[in-house]
Design an enzyme around this catalytic site. Structure first.
Site, mmCIF file in Angstrom:
data_model
loop_
_atom_site.group_PDB
_atom_site.id
_atom_site.type_symbol
_atom_site.label_atom_id
_atom_site.label_comp_id
_atom_site.label_asym_id
_atom_site.label_seq_id
_atom_site.Cartn_x
_atom_site.Cartn_y
_atom_site.Cartn_z
ATOM 1 N N ARG A 294 -15.338 0.097 -7.206
ATOM 2 C CA ARG A 294 -16.310 -0.571 -6.804
ATOM 3 C C ARG A 294 -17.428 0.248 -5.837
ATOM 4 O O ARG A 294 -16.884 0.396 -4.615
ATOM 5 C CB ARG A 294 -15.939 -1.801 -5.947
ATOM 6 C CG ARG A 294 -16.935 -2.546 -5.238
ATOM 7 C CD ARG A 294 -16.286 -4.096 -4.921
ATOM 8 N NE ARG A 294 -15.225 -4.072 -4.090
ATOM 9 C CZ ARG A 294 -15.001 -3.691 -2.560
ATOM 10 N NH1 ARG A 294 -16.226 -3.507 -1.953
ATOM 11 N NH2 ARG A 294 -14.009 -3.861 -2.045
ATOM 12 N N HIS A 298 -18.004 -5.877 -1.476
ATOM 13 C CA HIS A 298 -17.199 -6.952 -2.579
ATOM 14 C C HIS A 298 -18.223 -7.971 -3.045
ATOM 15 O O HIS A 298 -18.280 -8.679 -3.982
ATOM 16 C CB HIS A 298 -15.997 -7.550 -1.852
ATOM 17 C CG HIS A 298 -15.348 -8.712 -2.576
ATOM 18 N ND1 HIS A 298 -14.658 -8.412 -3.602
ATOM 19 C CD2 HIS A 298 -15.368 -9.798 -2.322
ATOM 20 C CE1 HIS A 298 -14.079 -9.604 -3.978
ATOM 21 N NE2 HIS A 298 -14.499 -10.478 -3.144
ATOM 22 N N TYR A 307 -13.995 -0.602 6.387
ATOM 23 C CA TYR A 307 -12.538 -0.484 5.740
ATOM 24 C C TYR A 307 -12.245 0.699 4.867
ATOM 25 O O TYR A 307 -11.088 1.068 4.260
ATOM 26 C CB TYR A 307 -11.732 -1.757 5.123
ATOM 27 C CG TYR A 307 -12.802 -2.312 4.090
ATOM 28 C CD1 TYR A 307 -12.772 -1.762 2.556
ATOM 29 C CD2 TYR A 307 -13.675 -3.323 4.168
ATOM 30 C CE1 TYR A 307 -13.504 -2.489 1.577
ATOM 31 C CE2 TYR A 307 -14.229 -3.977 3.216
ATOM 32 C CZ TYR A 307 -14.179 -3.278 1.867
ATOM 33 O OH TYR A 307 -14.956 -3.858 0.853
#
Length: 401
Positions: A294, A298, A307
């Site tokens: 990805r 998200h 993160y």
């Protein structure tokens, strides 16, 4: 505090890294150790755009000539351009939220183009490319993210179920649908039907997914479980969810699992055709793990810089699914600059059309929420609709005085 395992190598590759919290070096090392998906990865096009022969899967893409590959390239470019436009429109307040697919175009177009007319696809909420491949007008997706509609397409006509927001729930729906195909005798030969269900690596930790595996296995349902492992379940890496590669989980349920390069549209097409063929001939379910990445957040409510490291993204940019097809076409003399320019122009026009539609999207009438709830008329629902509309009319009448 007990330690946690953060990387789980293939058997024989040495011990796993153990730490209470991973260091940046461990995160990068774990990424690089699995950056190509491991020894069992199925790949037909390398990141450099070089063709890799496959005795097992070449026959499933024998019909993919230069023209067909140009078509797959065009699909991915248009879908990415639409995705980027929708992402921008959300930032401008035209959509309530958007779920980017950046980096996952090959997995979605490859598998989506593998489906036959009578097959059914069950998406999660990121499968914009599969929707496009199934002939769904992408304008019909935008109402979902503008919060004015649930779905605006004929899901039976397109063989594409409405989006599912609850993580993993679509797997149960797909298992039931595929069981119905089996019970109705729609499998067993080349003309058989099959179902494909999409979910991410994070969903594999949900109970619904495992229940779907059990039911599909027990009833030999013609169901392809298509896991897009983009390596991040929102803010948690795959290493915190599984001790083994996800495709190996199929062993515990008694059906085959395979890992494919999710950034290789040709491999995704071939492996999906093989898996769907297994299902339509009555050989039971198959799990495909499309190993991809990805490249964006998200959703537009997420900040991935909190993160994951930028090194990770930069490494995966080198494996871009669109660029490897472009390199193959250019190197082989199958496409020239005029072709690439025309595709980009088409993509820009496609995005502009979506943008114009979104900015001028009509608000649905209030009675719309009562439409298509039941296949036939329902007196209780009819009474509720009349009461609701009468209630709204009261505000209009009060305003006139």
């Amino acid at each position: 505090m007990p330690s946690e395992q953060w990387t789980h190598p293939e058997p024989g590759d040495g011990p796993a890294a153990v730490a209470a919290q991973p260091s940046p070096e461990q995160v990068i090392a774990g990424l690089r150790a699995t950056s190509e998906g491991g020894a069992e990865l199925t790949q037909l096009l390398t990141p450099e755009g070089e063709r890799v022969p496959s005795p097992q899967f070449d026959k499933y893409v024998e019909d993919v000539d230069a023209e067909a590959l140009r078509g797959l390239y065009r699909d991915m470019v248009l879908v990415r351009r639409a995705d980027r436009e929708a992402n921008a429109m959300q930032r401008q307040g035209q959509l309530g939220i958007w779920v980017p697919l950046l980096g996952q175009e090959a997995a979605q177009i490859g598998s989506g183009r593998a489906l036959k007319k009578n097959d059914m696809a069950f998406p999660s909420y990121r499968e914009h490319g599969v929707a496009y491949a199934r002939g769904v007008d992408m304008k019909d997706l935008l109402g979902i993210f503008r919060c004015t509609d649930h779905s605006g397409w004929d899901y039976q006509g397109h063989g594409f179920h409405p989006y599912t927001i609850v993580i993993g729930n679509q797997v149960l729906n797909a298992a039931g649908y595929a069981m119905g195909q089996k019970f109705e005798g729609k499998v067993g030969d080349d003309d058989g039907e099959a179902t494909i269900c999409y979910f991410g690596d994070g969903a594999t930790s949900q109970g619904d997914v495992h229940e779907g595996f059990v039911w599909a296995a027990v009833y030999d349902a013609p169901l392809v479980f298509f896991c897009q492992n983009n390596q991040w379940a929102i803010s948690e890496p795959t290493e915190r969810q599984s001790r083994l590669p996800l495709y190996q989980r199929a062993r515990g349920y008694g059906f085959p699992g395979i890992r494919v390069d999710g950034n290789d549209v040709l491999a995704c097409l071939a492996v999906s055709r093989w898996a769907l063929d297994e299902c339509r001939h009555g050989n039971g379910p198959v799990l495909i793990e499309a190993f991809t990445y990805r490249m964006d957040a998200h959703t537009t409510t997420d900040d991935p810089t909190r993160y994951r490291l930028s090194d990770e993204l930069e490494e995966w940019k080198l494996k871009d699914p669109i660029e490897r097809v472009r390199a193959y076409l250019a190197r082989g003399g199958y496409a020239d600059q005029a072709f690439f320019d025309s595709v980009q122009a088409d993509a820009d026009s496609f995005a502009a059309d979506l943008r114009d539609y979104t900015f001028n999207m009509p608000e649905p009438p209030p009675e719309r929420i009562f439409s298509n709830v039941y296949a036939e008329g329902n007196p209780v629902l009819d009474a509720q609709r009349e009461e609701f509309l009468s209630y709204l009319d009261g505000f209009v009448s009060a305003g006139e005085h």
